[in-house]
Design a protein around this motif. Structure first.
Motif, PDB file in Angstrom:
ATOM      1  N   GLY A 321       0.923  -1.259   0.027  1.00 40.77           N
ATOM      2  CA  GLY A 321      -0.013   0.046  -0.107  1.00 40.77           C
ATOM      3  C   GLY A 321       0.937   1.434  -0.034  1.00 40.77           C
ATOM      4  N   ALA A 322       0.183   2.502  -0.096  1.00 42.70           N
ATOM      5  CA  ALA A 322       0.991   3.731  -0.321  1.00 42.70           C
ATOM      6  C   ALA A 322       1.714   3.804  -1.282  1.00 42.70           C
ATOM      7  CB  ALA A 322       1.474   3.992   1.092  1.00 42.70           C
ATOM      8  N   TYR A 350      -0.620   1.634  -5.789  1.00 43.25           N
ATOM      9  CA  TYR A 350      -1.085   2.280  -6.858  1.00 43.25           C
ATOM     10  C   TYR A 350      -0.850   1.374  -8.239  1.00 43.25           C
ATOM     11  CZ  TYR A 350      -1.918   6.055  -3.852  1.00 43.25           C
ATOM     12  OH  TYR A 350      -2.267   7.179  -2.845  1.00 43.25           O
ATOM     13  N   ARG A 379     -11.443   0.079   0.761  1.00 51.05           N
ATOM     14  CA  ARG A 379     -10.817  -0.905  -0.184  1.00 51.05           C
ATOM     15  C   ARG A 379      -9.861  -1.902   0.259  1.00 51.05           C
ATOM     16  NH1 ARG A 379      -6.432   1.203  -4.426  1.00 51.05           N
ATOM     17  NH2 ARG A 379      -6.208  -0.887  -5.082  1.00 51.05           N
ATOM     18  N   GLY A 401      -3.966   4.827   7.059  1.00 55.31           N
ATOM     19  CA  GLY A 401      -2.864   5.597   6.620  1.00 55.31           C
ATOM     20  C   GLY A 401      -1.410   5.610   7.457  1.00 55.31           C
ATOM     21  N   ARG A 427      -5.351  15.573  11.748  1.00 58.63           N
ATOM     22  CA  ARG A 427      -5.291  14.933  10.330  1.00 58.63           C
ATOM     23  C   ARG A 427      -5.890  15.811   9.303  1.00 58.63           C
ATOM     24  NH1 ARG A 427      -5.941   8.902   8.987  1.00 58.63           N
ATOM     25  NH2 ARG A 427      -4.775   9.872   7.187  1.00 58.63           N
ATOM     26  N   ARG A 434      -8.683  16.758   1.136  1.00 59.08           N
ATOM     27  CA  ARG A 434      -9.223  15.694   1.239  1.00 59.08           C
ATOM     28  C   ARG A 434     -10.159  15.187   2.200  1.00 59.08           C
ATOM     29  NH1 ARG A 434      -7.272   9.924   2.100  1.00 59.08           N
ATOM     30  NH2 ARG A 434      -5.832  10.574   3.557  1.00 59.08           N
ATOM     31  N   ARG A 438     -14.921  14.247   5.569  1.00 56.59           N
ATOM     32  CA  ARG A 438     -14.884  13.032   6.485  1.00 56.59           C
ATOM     33  C   ARG A 438     -14.860  13.327   7.761  1.00 56.59           C
ATOM     34  NH1 ARG A 438      -9.728   9.060   6.648  1.00 56.59           N
ATOM     35  NH2 ARG A 438     -10.016   8.670   4.334  1.00 56.59           N
TER      36      ARG A 438
END
Ligand code: UDP
Length: 459
Positions: A321-322, A350, A379, A401, A427, A434, A438
């Motif tokens: 990930g990341a 990605y 996801r 994260g 955060r 982004r 949220r």
């Protein structure tokens, strides 16, 4: 013999000395620095205890005046009487800690609930046995005077509220009480105390009054495994020795909001082997619904504990990930801080659908036992549940994260912000574009849904 550069260096030094000695600013600067250091030392060594003591006295006298009518009424109506317990104070000198003994038949439980039985501690504070903030007062049986740490812990007055108490109430205390007490001793002072008293307010409002005995509880239809950090880590380590493939999910307020709308994600959480309560939102929800959450068990805090416990074992780790440089940064962090943890492999998050099979094959061939997937929710959890049969791992965890923090891409919120349950705000400030929706919209929606669940019949 000196070479050219050696000569250059000695001449530079001479010039610097000349400059420092004869220029007007050199000696002055040195002198100022010396005065500044002495002033700092004076403030730390002399003024800190004086200012802390003055603060204690002013606050204790004020509270005493405010509470004295209640105490008087208590004596007359509720049958208060003094009770004392032997405690070890500053410099390991013992003292009697005062409290009220209450005649329950006359006063009921309210006095205990309001904490009024502890009011006489104000007398201990005024006398100088205790402070408002300091390590928890210990009984003689708890103090081992041969222990150097224990002796250092008693270099300051014990307190009514301790840093350890706040961390425990905020559910972020994963270290020992002594280590947190020593952290306080190293940093104590008037401003530290005021900070701790302010942080005590949300800790009192949000903290658990009693640890929950429910192993499993349901919040907004999500089954939560109500474990402490230690219990969760123990469970994962046990599974890492077993033959099965297990899935672990962290559930925070955002995940609960997603699951509220997304039935297949909710189903995945329901079928996961472990769903852990992550963050202050779930804790608040538990409190509102009278289903107390045992501890805030989040991946970011769990990761170093897991690494510690996996050091020197055969367990192999795979990180997925990341961005490529971020996941590489986490591998570097592991090799710097936990050299004996085996990293079987890593891959960025990605990739195109065409590469998916190849990545699953890489994970399987690496022989990894533990897989951390950081794609963000939902996801990562959907991906694990779809491929868990092919990965060959024993435990797969969706960690959100986490890689961003350990790679150093994003700094983690300071401890005091986590203590008051505001890590989400930090955060949001880091990535407002982004995350504003949220957190600002999501948190309100989450609370609204929790209150709806509370008010709906049959709950
Ligand atoms: N990410 C990824 N692939 C993607 C989208 C995101 O690997 O296609 C990574 C992203 O780089 C970040 C993590 O997933 O490191 C998601 O972090 P987020 O803050 O959303 O997770 P949270 O902890 O909030 O669930």
């Amino acid at each position: 013999m000196k070479d050219d550069s050696g000569q250059d260096r000695s001449r530079d030094k001479e010039i610097e000395t000349f400059y420092n000695d004869y220029s007007r600013s050199g000696p002055l600067r040195k002198k100022l620095r010396r005065y500044f250091r002495s002033a700092c030392w004076f403030v730390k060594m002399k003024l800190t205890p004086i200012s802390k003591r003055c603060f204690d006295l002013i606050l204790a006298f004020s509270l005493f005046v405010v509470l004295s009518p209640i105490i008087a009424i208590g004596f007359v109506i509720s049958g208060f009487s003094f009770h004392h317990r032997l405690r070890i104070g500053k410099d390991c000198v013992s003292y009697n800690e005062l409290s009220f003994k209450v005649d329950r038949a006359r006063a009921g439980n309210l006095v205990g609930k309001l904490g009024l039985t502890n009011v006489p501690i104000l007398i201990n504070i005024i006398k100088g046995n205790m402070s408002f903030v300091g390590p928890r007062p210990m009984s003689p049986g708890e103090v081992d005077l041969k222990d150097k740490g224990m002796r250092r812990r008693h270099e300051v007055r014990p307190g009514l509220i301790s840093l350890w108490w706040i961390r425990r109430r905020a559910n972020i205390n994963y270290g020992s009480e002594l280590s947190v007490d020593l952290e306080y001793v190293d940093n104590h002072g008037l401003f530290t105390d005021i900070g701790i008293l302010l942080r005590a307010i949300p800790a009192i409002l949000l903290g658990n009054t009693a640890p929950s005995s429910d192993d499993k509880l349901t919040l907004l239809g999500i089954p939560i495994d109500n474990l402490t950090m230690d219990e969760a880590v123990d469970t994962i380590l046990k599974w890492l020795k077993g033959p099965d493939s297990k899935q672990v999910c962290f559930v925070n307020a955002d995940c609960a909001n997603i699951a509220y709308k997304n039935a297949s994600y909710l189903e995945i959480l329901k079928n996961a082997d472990l769903c852990l309560a992550d963050g202050v939102g779930l804790k608040l929800a538990g409190k509102l619904l009278s289903r107390n959450i045992a501890q805030n068990v989040n991946g970011t805090d769990m990761f170093p504990i897991l690494c510690e416990r996996l050091s020197g074992t055969d367990v192999k780790l795979f990180l997925l990930g990341a961005r490529a440089e971020v996941v590489q940064g986490v591998v570097d962090w592991i090799s710097r801080n936990h050299q004996e943890v085996q990293v079987a492999g890593f891959h960025h998050g990605y990739f195109s659908p065409d590469d998916e099979r190849k990545i699953i094959e890489t994970i399987r061939e690496s022989g990894a036992h533990l897989l951390l997937v950081a794609f963000g929710a939902p996801r990562q959890d959907v991906w694990i549940s779809q491929h868990i049969g092919d990965l060959g791992t024993r435990v797969a965890i969706g960690v959100g994260g986490l890689f961003d923090f350990y790679s150093g891409r994003l700094p983690r919120a300071p401890l005091w912000m986590r203590e008051i349950g505001f890590e989400w705000l930090y955060r949001m400030i880091q990535e407002p574009g982004r995350l504003w929706k949220r957190y600002l919209v999501g948190n309100c929606l989450f609370l609204f849904r929790v209150l709806k669940e509370k008010l709906s019949p049959g709950k």
